[in-house]
Motif scaffolding. Structure first.
Motif, PDB file in Angstrom:
ATOM      1  N   LEU A 128      43.486   1.085 -10.156  1.00 33.58           N
ATOM      2  CA  LEU A 128      43.057   1.548 -11.480  1.00 33.58           C
ATOM      3  C   LEU A 128      41.552   1.354 -11.543  1.00 33.58           C
ATOM      4  O   LEU A 128      41.053   0.244 -11.311  1.00 33.58           O
ATOM      5  CB  LEU A 128      43.746   0.754 -12.589  1.00 33.58           C
ATOM      6  N   GLU A 129      40.845   2.442 -11.818  1.00 32.16           N
ATOM      7  CA  GLU A 129      39.388   2.372 -11.840  1.00 32.16           C
ATOM      8  C   GLU A 129      38.872   2.748 -13.221  1.00 32.16           C
ATOM      9  O   GLU A 129      38.878   3.906 -13.597  1.00 32.16           O
ATOM     10  CB  GLU A 129      38.804   3.338 -10.787  1.00 32.16           C
ATOM     11  N   ASN A 130      38.507   1.724 -13.974  1.00 30.86           N
ATOM     12  CA  ASN A 130      37.872   1.920 -15.289  1.00 30.86           C
ATOM     13  C   ASN A 130      38.681   2.849 -16.203  1.00 30.86           C
ATOM     14  O   ASN A 130      38.149   3.773 -16.804  1.00 30.86           O
ATOM     15  CB  ASN A 130      36.460   2.481 -15.081  1.00 30.86           C
ATOM     16  N   ILE A 131      39.984   2.593 -16.282  1.00 30.91           N
ATOM     17  CA  ILE A 131      40.877   3.449 -17.078  1.00 30.91           C
ATOM     18  C   ILE A 131      40.672   3.213 -18.578  1.00 30.91           C
ATOM     19  O   ILE A 131      40.679   2.074 -19.050  1.00 30.91           O
ATOM     20  CB  ILE A 131      42.356   3.152 -16.734  1.00 30.91           C
ATOM     21  N   THR A 132      40.490   4.317 -19.293  1.00 28.91           N
ATOM     22  CA  THR A 132      40.444   4.219 -20.757  1.00 28.91           C
ATOM     23  C   THR A 132      41.490   5.164 -21.338  1.00 28.91           C
ATOM     24  O   THR A 132      41.778   6.216 -20.784  1.00 28.91           O
ATOM     25  CB  THR A 132      39.058   4.618 -21.330  1.00 28.91           C
ATOM     26  N   LYS A 133      42.071   4.739 -22.426  1.00 30.62           N
ATOM     27  CA  LYS A 133      43.026   5.583 -23.149  1.00 30.62           C
ATOM     28  C   LYS A 133      42.900   5.251 -24.632  1.00 30.62           C
ATOM     29  O   LYS A 133      42.993   4.089 -25.024  1.00 30.62           O
ATOM     30  CB  LYS A 133      44.457   5.315 -22.659  1.00 30.62           C
ATOM     31  N   ARG A 134      42.704   6.284 -25.403  1.00 31.03           N
ATOM     32  CA  ARG A 134      42.541   6.085 -26.836  1.00 31.03           C
ATOM     33  C   ARG A 134      43.640   6.832 -27.579  1.00 31.03           C
ATOM     34  O   ARG A 134      43.884   8.005 -27.317  1.00 31.03           O
ATOM     35  CB  ARG A 134      41.164   6.611 -27.265  1.00 31.03           C
ATOM     36  N   PHE A 135      44.348   6.132 -28.455  1.00 34.21           N
ATOM     37  CA  PHE A 135      45.265   6.783 -29.372  1.00 34.21           C
ATOM     38  C   PHE A 135      44.584   6.838 -30.730  1.00 34.21           C
ATOM     39  O   PHE A 135      43.533   6.220 -30.915  1.00 34.21           O
ATOM     40  CB  PHE A 135      46.587   6.005 -29.453  1.00 34.21           C
ATOM     41  N   VAL A 136      45.180   7.562 -31.659  1.00 37.43           N
ATOM     42  CA  VAL A 136      44.542   7.744 -32.970  1.00 37.43           C
ATOM     43  C   VAL A 136      44.216   6.373 -33.583  1.00 37.43           C
ATOM     44  O   VAL A 136      45.092   5.548 -33.800  1.00 37.43           O
ATOM     45  CB  VAL A 136      45.459   8.528 -33.930  1.00 37.43           C
ATOM     46  N   GLY A 137      42.930   6.138 -33.782  1.00 39.93           N
ATOM     47  CA  GLY A 137      42.509   4.922 -34.475  1.00 39.93           C
ATOM     48  C   GLY A 137      42.391   3.678 -33.615  1.00 39.93           C
ATOM     49  O   GLY A 137      41.974   2.631 -34.105  1.00 39.93           O
ATOM     50  N   ALA A 138      42.756   3.734 -32.324  1.00 33.74           N
ATOM     51  CA  ALA A 138      42.688   2.501 -31.524  1.00 33.74           C
ATOM     52  C   ALA A 138      42.538   2.806 -30.043  1.00 33.74           C
ATOM     53  O   ALA A 138      43.018   3.826 -29.553  1.00 33.74           O
ATOM     54  CB  ALA A 138      43.941   1.676 -31.746  1.00 33.74           C
ATOM     55  N   ASN A 139      41.855   1.893 -29.351  1.00 37.56           N
ATOM     56  CA  ASN A 139      41.758   1.981 -27.898  1.00 37.56           C
ATOM     57  C   ASN A 139      42.935   1.244 -27.290  1.00 37.56           C
ATOM     58  O   ASN A 139      43.062   0.028 -27.460  1.00 37.56           O
ATOM     59  CB  ASN A 139      40.465   1.328 -27.409  1.00 37.56           C
ATOM     60  N   ALA A 140      43.807   1.953 -26.586  1.00 37.67           N
ATOM     61  CA  ALA A 140      44.937   1.287 -25.937  1.00 37.67           C
ATOM     62  C   ALA A 140      44.472   0.608 -24.658  1.00 37.67           C
ATOM     63  O   ALA A 140      44.898  -0.498 -24.342  1.00 37.67           O
ATOM     64  CB  ALA A 140      46.029   2.295 -25.643  1.00 37.67           C
ATOM     65  N   LEU A 141      43.624   1.300 -23.903  1.00 40.80           N
ATOM     66  CA  LEU A 141      43.054   0.720 -22.682  1.00 40.80           C
ATOM     67  C   LEU A 141      41.545   0.935 -22.728  1.00 40.80           C
ATOM     68  O   LEU A 141      41.072   2.025 -23.037  1.00 40.80           O
ATOM     69  CB  LEU A 141      43.651   1.380 -21.437  1.00 40.80           C
ATOM     70  N   ASN A 142      40.825  -0.128 -22.391  1.00 36.48           N
ATOM     71  CA  ASN A 142      39.387  -0.093 -22.592  1.00 36.48           C
ATOM     72  C   ASN A 142      38.660  -0.468 -21.303  1.00 36.48           C
ATOM     73  O   ASN A 142      38.119  -1.554 -21.182  1.00 36.48           O
ATOM     74  CB  ASN A 142      39.050  -1.093 -23.714  1.00 36.48           C
ATOM     75  N   GLY A 143      38.731   0.394 -20.307  1.00 38.38           N
ATOM     76  CA  GLY A 143      38.040   0.121 -19.047  1.00 38.38           C
ATOM     77  C   GLY A 143      38.797  -0.834 -18.142  1.00 38.38           C
ATOM     78  O   GLY A 143      38.230  -1.802 -17.637  1.00 38.38           O
ATOM     79  N   VAL A 144      40.076  -0.548 -17.914  1.00 38.61           N
ATOM     80  CA  VAL A 144      40.897  -1.417 -17.061  1.00 38.61           C
ATOM     81  C   VAL A 144      40.698  -1.047 -15.588  1.00 38.61           C
ATOM     82  O   VAL A 144      40.838   0.114 -15.210  1.00 38.61           O
ATOM     83  CB  VAL A 144      42.401  -1.294 -17.430  1.00 38.61           C
TER      84      VAL A 144
END
Lengths: 278, 243
Positions: free
Chosen positions: A4-20
């Protein structure tokens, strides 16, 4: 095997993953720990193609899960948190359909289904309708199904959640046996003892970030071997010691009652984040 | 590109077989009620021909529509309740493979329901000429509605949305698509409007084929074109069905 290289995932209103970012080696059992909502399941869903990352790269066996999803999926076996067996069908039929989805020929499907069910000690229930099975049996069938196509990577999302301790321990034994086949195992859990028993390495995830990473013993050793819990006013205070005698002496010197125990991974999480896991 | 379609179809066929008689019986309920109410109790003639002869091909087209569309409800349950869709999505199956399997399953149901309706018609004394053109019209109709069902099942967010879609799309179409009356008898503007419904073309083609009338190719091309468009929509919807 998993990168996993710097994974980000954003759902409405929140960051689920923030640079994992993390790397899981071949043949390793890797536990992904964190409280509910930390982003554990989102990571699994990204690796299995159920969810697209907003940024970064996820690779399984060197294959990019976004660029070559079908190739990456063929390398993975997935056991989701929710029971997703077909309740109207039998155990054998569920496995047969899984084999078909993975393009396995008929003879191989039958043989691998039998072997997988035997490995998980559920071969005697092959002809039972899934709806008649207990929660523990269903979990084992799900793992057997995920192993049918002999994946190089097994992704287990909270595999023992909701199971009683005896069933949980049987599943742990099964997971240990699976590792002997050479599969890489990534499991998410919020059971500390599960991670301590199974994992070669653990990563703590909090609010979408990896806050600690290492072998369980190594992470715990940073705090010491022994912990003393005591009430300090209305708060529970924990002190750590390398030596049992030193910890005992410290506890005896406290004005109130205390408890002496081994350091565990929850202590590590508490020290890093200031919060408990559950 | 279509790898996995047979596994998806096999699962649906297995469940259909498991439910067996219950499913077949439920497919008969609506056509039987319509035959009793409109064909029998209110029996009469239309253009000097028994109304039942007009009704049966229309009911067959309607049944093929409703049963092909019904695949959407099963997909919803598999997706939101049993989470089986996750298992399919975790497998190396391309969206087109999944859609093809589900659409073929929907078509199987649709054509089975149409065959049962024709059988019921026989019991009421109607012997339509069910040649290749009749079944082609119903197959294209099923293809369109099964594809639309898969596509929309991927777009909606709950079971309630599914029920609403059925109420707003399928129920009006069942009554206005020429099943019970000749749409040519409506005012010109209404007739033109109803020609936008795929079911109108399916009933016209099926009815013409069943009565041995000359068949224009237009309804077949329109249904085929609409079916391909709905299939592409379904493939795109499945590809986007990630959170």
């Amino acid at each position: 095997m998993i990168d996993l290289e710097n994974i980000t995932k954003r759902f409405v209103g929140a960051n689920a993953l923030n640079g994992v970012s993390l790397r899981v080696g071949a043949g390793e059992i890797f536990a992904y720990l964190g409280p509910n909502g930390a982003g554990k399941t989102t990571t699994i869903r990204i690796l299995t193609g159920l969810c697209a990352p907003d940024g970064g790269r996820a690779l399984v066996g060197g294959v990019d899960v976004v660029a070559q999803p079908t190739v990456a999926k063929a390398l993975c076996g997935v056991v989701s948190q929710a029971v997703n067996l077909d309740q109207e069908l039998t155990v054998a039929e569920n496995l047969d359909i899984h084999g078909r989805l993975f393009g396995m020929p008929p003879g191989l499907r039958e043989r691998r289904a039998r072997e997988s069910l035997e490995r998980l000690d559920v071969a005697d229930r092959a002809d039972s309708p899934v709806r008649e099975l207990s929660g523990g049996y269903k979990r084992r069938v799900m793992i057997a199904r995920a192993l049918m196509h002999e994946p190089r990577v097994l992704l287990l999302d909270e595999p023992t959640v909701g199971l009683d301790p005896a069933v949980r321990r049987r599943l742990w034994a099964a997971i240990k046996r699976i590792r002997e086949t050479g599969a890489t195992i990534l499991l998410t859990t919020h059971y500390i003892e599960e991670a301590e028993f199974l994992a070669d390495r653990v990563a703590f995830l909090d609010a979408g970030r990896v806050v600690a990473l290492g072998a369980p013993r190594e992470l715990m050793a940073r705090l010491g071997d022994w912990a003393v819990d005591a009430l300090n006013g209305e708060e529970l205070r924990t002190d750590f010691f390398n030596d049992r005698g030193e910890a005992q002496t410290f506890g005896a010197g406290l004005p109130g009652p205390f408890s002496l125990r081994r350091v565990n991974l929850e202590d590590v999480f508490l020290r890093v984040t200031g919060r408990k896991l559950a | 590109m279509i790898r996995g379609w047979s596994a998806v179809y096999y699962r649906e066929a297995l469940i259909l077989r498991r439910r067996g008689l219950k499913t077949l019986a439920s497919m008969c309920v609506s056509p039987l009620l319509y035959l009793l109410a409109f064909g029998w109790a209110m029996s009469g003639t239309l253009d000097d021909s028994p109304y039942l002869r007009f009704l049966v091909p229309g009911l067959a087209a309607m049944s093929s529509m409703t049963q092909s569309w019904a695949i959407a409800a099963d997909i919803n349950i598999a997706r939101f309740y049993w989470r089986i869709f996750d298992e399919v999505q975790s497998a190396p199956v391309a969206p087109m493979g999944y859609v093809l399997g589900e659409v073929l399953a929907g078509m199987t149901r649709g054509l089975a329901a149409a065959a049962l309706t024709v059988g019921l018609g026989l019991a009421f004394g109607v012997r339509p000429w069910c040649g290749p053109a009749f079944w082609l019209a119903l197959a294209l109709n099923s293809f369109f509605f099964a594809s639309l069902a898969v596509g929309l099942a991927m777009r909606i967010k709950s079971h309630a949305d599914q029920a609403m879609l059925t109420n707003f799309v399928i129920t009006p179409m069942a009554f206005l698509g020429g099943t019970f009356f000749p749409v040519e008898r409506l005012p010109e503007w209404a007739h033109t409007l109803l020609l936008l419904l795929p079911l109108t073309h399916a009933t016209r083609a099926a009815r013409a084929a069943a009565t041995g009338a000359t068949l224009p190719p237009t309804p077949f091309f329109l249904l085929g074109g609409a079916g391909v468009a709905a299939f592409v929509f379904a493939v795109r919807s499945v590809a986007k069905a990630r959170d």
